[in-house]
Scaffold this motif. Structure first.
Motif, PDB file in Angstrom:
ATOM      1  N   LEU A 195     -11.292 -18.992  -2.004  1.00  0.00           N
ATOM      2  CA  LEU A 195     -10.881 -18.491  -3.429  1.00  0.00           C
ATOM      3  C   LEU A 195     -10.726 -19.664  -4.251  1.00  0.00           C
ATOM      4  CD1 LEU A 195      -7.880 -16.195  -2.897  1.00  0.00           C
ATOM      5  CD2 LEU A 195      -9.994 -15.599  -4.032  1.00  0.00           C
ATOM      6  N   LYS A 196     -11.045 -19.499  -5.687  1.00  0.00           N
ATOM      7  CA  LYS A 196     -11.098 -20.663  -6.511  1.00  0.00           C
ATOM      8  C   LYS A 196     -10.420 -19.986  -7.858  1.00  0.00           C
ATOM      9  CE  LYS A 196     -15.802 -19.970  -7.999  1.00  0.00           C
ATOM     10  NZ  LYS A 196     -16.027 -18.893  -7.157  1.00  0.00           N
ATOM     11  N   GLU A 197     -10.039 -20.895  -8.743  1.00  0.00           N
ATOM     12  CA  GLU A 197      -9.073 -20.373  -9.965  1.00  0.00           C
ATOM     13  C   GLU A 197     -10.569 -19.359 -10.750  1.00  0.00           C
ATOM     14  OE1 GLU A 197      -7.352 -22.065 -14.200  1.00  0.00           O
ATOM     15  OE2 GLU A 197      -7.774 -23.298 -12.266  1.00  0.00           O
ATOM     16  N   GLY A 198      -9.870 -18.179 -11.254  1.00  0.00           N
ATOM     17  CA  GLY A 198     -10.495 -17.435 -12.018  1.00  0.00           C
ATOM     18  C   GLY A 198     -11.147 -16.154 -11.237  1.00  0.00           C
ATOM     19  N   ASP A 199     -11.225 -16.116  -9.782  1.00  0.00           N
ATOM     20  CA  ASP A 199     -11.674 -15.026  -9.013  1.00  0.00           C
ATOM     21  C   ASP A 199     -10.883 -13.740  -9.277  1.00  0.00           C
ATOM     22  OD1 ASP A 199     -13.591 -16.588  -7.825  1.00  0.00           O
ATOM     23  OD2 ASP A 199     -12.797 -17.095  -6.204  1.00  0.00           O
ATOM     24  N   ASP A 200     -11.419 -12.595  -9.276  1.00  0.00           N
ATOM     25  CA  ASP A 200     -10.770 -11.572  -9.144  1.00  0.00           C
ATOM     26  C   ASP A 200     -10.394 -10.796  -7.817  1.00  0.00           C
ATOM     27  OD1 ASP A 200     -10.773 -11.104 -12.065  1.00  0.00           O
ATOM     28  OD2 ASP A 200     -12.555 -10.127 -11.980  1.00  0.00           O
ATOM     29  N   VAL A 201      -9.065 -10.241  -7.643  1.00  0.00           N
ATOM     30  CA  VAL A 201      -8.667  -9.782  -6.547  1.00  0.00           C
ATOM     31  C   VAL A 201      -8.262  -8.287  -6.640  1.00  0.00           C
ATOM     32  CG1 VAL A 201      -6.987  -9.989  -4.559  1.00  0.00           C
ATOM     33  CG2 VAL A 201      -8.097 -11.983  -5.533  1.00  0.00           C
ATOM     34  N   ASN A 202      -8.579  -7.622  -5.741  1.00  0.00           N
ATOM     35  CA  ASN A 202      -7.884  -6.099  -5.632  1.00  0.00           C
ATOM     36  C   ASN A 202      -6.776  -6.068  -4.780  1.00  0.00           C
ATOM     37  OD1 ASN A 202     -10.096  -5.354  -7.620  1.00  0.00           O
ATOM     38  ND2 ASN A 202     -11.447  -5.007  -6.106  1.00  0.00           N
ATOM     39  N   PHE A 203      -5.820  -5.013  -5.402  1.00  0.00           N
ATOM     40  CA  PHE A 203      -4.614  -4.732  -4.620  1.00  0.00           C
ATOM     41  C   PHE A 203      -4.111  -3.688  -4.918  1.00  0.00           C
ATOM     42  CE2 PHE A 203      -2.832  -6.510  -8.339  1.00  0.00           C
ATOM     43  CZ  PHE A 203      -1.563  -5.936  -8.429  1.00  0.00           C
ATOM     44  N   THR A 204      -3.583  -2.959  -3.790  1.00  0.00           N
ATOM     45  CA  THR A 204      -2.569  -1.727  -4.036  1.00  0.00           C
ATOM     46  C   THR A 204      -1.185  -1.907  -3.613  1.00  0.00           C
ATOM     47  OG1 THR A 204      -3.324  -0.941  -1.615  1.00  0.00           O
ATOM     48  CG2 THR A 204      -4.779  -0.373  -3.543  1.00  0.00           C
ATOM     49  N   VAL A 205      -0.651  -0.743  -4.170  1.00  0.00           N
ATOM     50  CA  VAL A 205       1.147  -0.814  -3.692  1.00  0.00           C
ATOM     51  C   VAL A 205       1.404   0.556  -3.284  1.00  0.00           C
ATOM     52  CG1 VAL A 205       1.806  -2.481  -5.611  1.00  0.00           C
ATOM     53  CG2 VAL A 205       1.600   0.010  -5.985  1.00  0.00           C
ATOM     54  N   LYS A 206       2.545   0.442  -2.396  1.00  0.00           N
ATOM     55  CA  LYS A 206       2.937   1.619  -1.479  1.00  0.00           C
ATOM     56  C   LYS A 206       3.034   2.796  -2.626  1.00  0.00           C
ATOM     57  CE  LYS A 206       4.294  -0.494   2.530  1.00  0.00           C
ATOM     58  NZ  LYS A 206       5.465  -0.773   3.343  1.00  0.00           N
ATOM     59  N   SER A 207       3.726   2.629  -3.627  1.00  0.00           N
ATOM     60  CA  SER A 207       4.218   3.800  -4.843  1.00  0.00           C
ATOM     61  C   SER A 207       3.007   4.449  -5.129  1.00  0.00           C
ATOM     62  CB  SER A 207       5.174   3.132  -5.896  1.00  0.00           C
ATOM     63  OG  SER A 207       4.406   2.138  -6.436  1.00  0.00           O
ATOM     64  N   LEU A 208       2.039   3.508  -5.477  1.00  0.00           N
ATOM     65  CA  LEU A 208       0.625   4.137  -6.242  1.00  0.00           C
ATOM     66  C   LEU A 208      -0.606   3.767  -5.175  1.00  0.00           C
ATOM     67  CD1 LEU A 208       1.527   2.934  -9.824  1.00  0.00           C
ATOM     68  CD2 LEU A 208       1.568   5.187  -8.978  1.00  0.00           C
ATOM     69  N   PRO A 209      -0.633   4.586  -4.062  1.00  0.00           N
ATOM     70  CA  PRO A 209      -1.644   4.322  -3.149  1.00  0.00           C
ATOM     71  C   PRO A 209      -3.073   4.516  -3.597  1.00  0.00           C
ATOM     72  CG  PRO A 209      -0.453   6.154  -2.386  1.00  0.00           C
ATOM     73  CD  PRO A 209       0.177   5.566  -3.429  1.00  0.00           C
ATOM     74  N   ASP A 210      -3.174   5.373  -4.497  1.00  0.00           N
ATOM     75  CA  ASP A 210      -4.479   5.836  -4.838  1.00  0.00           C
ATOM     76  C   ASP A 210      -5.073   4.815  -6.205  1.00  0.00           C
ATOM     77  OD1 ASP A 210      -4.568   7.809  -2.954  1.00  0.00           O
ATOM     78  OD2 ASP A 210      -3.798   9.210  -4.361  1.00  0.00           O
ATOM     79  N   VAL A 211      -4.232   4.089  -6.676  1.00  0.00           N
ATOM     80  CA  VAL A 211      -4.496   3.246  -7.853  1.00  0.00           C
ATOM     81  C   VAL A 211      -5.000   1.971  -7.364  1.00  0.00           C
ATOM     82  CG1 VAL A 211      -3.934   2.281  -9.964  1.00  0.00           C
ATOM     83  CG2 VAL A 211      -2.967   4.532  -9.350  1.00  0.00           C
ATOM     84  N   MET A 212      -6.143   1.256  -7.697  1.00  0.00           N
ATOM     85  CA  MET A 212      -6.662   0.044  -7.391  1.00  0.00           C
ATOM     86  C   MET A 212      -6.238  -0.834  -8.680  1.00  0.00           C
ATOM     87  SD  MET A 212      -7.798  -1.963  -5.027  1.00  0.00           S
ATOM     88  CE  MET A 212      -8.926  -0.976  -3.892  1.00  0.00           C
ATOM     89  N   PHE A 213      -5.417  -1.866  -8.202  1.00  0.00           N
ATOM     90  CA  PHE A 213      -5.235  -2.850  -9.543  1.00  0.00           C
ATOM     91  C   PHE A 213      -6.080  -4.235  -9.205  1.00  0.00           C
ATOM     92  CE2 PHE A 213      -1.404  -0.171  -9.010  1.00  0.00           C
ATOM     93  CZ  PHE A 213      -0.969   0.167 -10.329  1.00  0.00           C
TER      94      PHE A 213
END
Length: 367
Positions: A232-250
């Motif tokens: 990992l380095k500064e500026g990289d994009d990372v995807n994540f999800t949360v339990k309240s919105l499992p179908d949404v990728m942030f």
């Protein structure tokens, strides 16, 4: 004659039975030999380098971009409340006013001392000015009288400056009776009511008056294990999800890396900025973060079945002159069925495909 025939017949049957028994034993020995040979036949493969691009799943935590607990600086009572839990406030907005009658008295006393000292200083300054003008005529004023007038004027000036500082200090303390928002945000907690006693010490300081959070901009915090810190380095994009919105990728962007490992976890703290204009995400949420691990270089990739993680450590079994040899390795990135390994191995080594702890060093390996 009948006896001879009986003896010959008995001998013949005995010979046939003995031959059958010997034949059976020989066949069993052949079967056992074939079974042993078959048992020694172990599936192997030739080690080679490959490129592996995978992703790492880690838990993360969303926190407010800025958060502050607001306390009272002076002992006082709550006079008015201008905000409550959930209130969106702007920088400088009045949240609460406090009341401390003794401060009003202190301010009045400081103002009186200031005016008194101003009068004393004006008198001593006027006296010095008159003596100075008179001293221009030779023989009228002694040098000692002039020096005393100068000293009196300077002393009164110093007292005046001290009175000004005392008045300013009391005035600044009185400004603390107004609690204002230090930045734009949302009030996430309120722990006082009208008339409550608050202060820097005692019962009134057990809990903050307000907790203010900036929620339209969040931080995603993760701890990267030592093995993966180089990906990992500064500026990289990372995807994540949360339990309240499992179908949404942030998506979050890597913004800050600590540059050091935590002494307890042996991991690096990484923070990512997460825009949150609609406030779909809340501070304190736990997220599932997917970190891309690109294939930067070719490494040794083997089936997971080839790696033994047992009481003697993590190792693979190498075939050297058809004899088993344990080689200690370290694990790297993983997929569903393959794993990256590092150790005293090289391309062209013959490794056991399905290694286990029952294969001991020196055992015959027949590929």
């Amino acid at each position: 004659m009948n006896k001879d025939i009986f003896r010959r017949t008995s001998f013949l049957f005995s010979s046939v039975a003995l031959l059958a028994l010997l034949s059976s034993c020989h066949q069993e020995e052949k079967k056992e030999s074939k079974s042993a040979e078959k048992h020694n036949e172990i599936k192997t493969f030739v080690l080679s380098k490959e490129k592996m691009a995978t992703s790492l799943k880690l838990p993360g935590e969303l926190i407010a971009y800025q958060q502050v607990d607001l306390y009272a600086k002076v002992s006082s009572f709550v006079r008015t409340l201008k905000a409550d839990i959930g209130s969106e406030v702007t920088q400088g907005q009045l949240l609460m006013t406090l009341e401390a009658p003794e401060l009003t008295s202190q301010l009045a006393a400081a103002e009186s001392r200031l005016k008194s000292q101003e009068a004393v200083y004006m008198a001593s300054k006027a006296n010095y000015d008159r003596l100075f003008e008179t001293s221009k005529t030779p023989g009228t004023i002694s040098k000692n009288d002039l020096d005393q007038a100068i000293a009196k004027r300077n002393s009164d000036l110093a007292q005046l400056n001290a009175a000004k500082a005392a008045y300013k200090e009391v005035g600044a303390i009185q400004n603390y009776l107004e609690i204002r928002a230090p930045f734009d945000g949302v009030i996430s907690s309120r722990n006082v009511n009208l008339g409550a006693y608050v202060g820097p010490s005692g019962k009134g300081s057990e809990s903050p008056l307000f907790t203010l959070q900036q929620q339209k901009h969040l931080r995603l915090v993760i701890s990267i294990p030592e093995l993966y810190t180089g990906y990992l380095k500064e500026g990289d994009d990372v995807n994540f999800t949360v339990k309240s919105l499992p179908d949404v990728m942030f998506t979050a962007k890597v913004k800050r890396l600590s540059g050091a490992l935590d002494q307890r976890l042996r991991s690096e703290r990484v923070e990512m900025d997460v825009p949150n204009p609609k406030k779909q995400l809340l501070p304190g949420m736990v997220s599932d973060v997917s970190i891309p691990l690109p294939a930067n270089a070719s490494t040794f990739i083997v089936p997971k079945s080839a790696v033994v993680d047992g009481a003697e450590g993590v190792y693979v079994i190498r075939s050297k002159a058809q004899k088993a040899e344990k080689v200690n390795v370290k694990k790297g990135r993983e997929t569903d069925d393959k794993i990256e390994i590092f150790g005293d191995i090289k391309e062209g080594d013959i490794l056991v495909n399905e290694a286990n702890e029952e294969i001991h060093p020196g055992d015959l390996i027949k590929p």
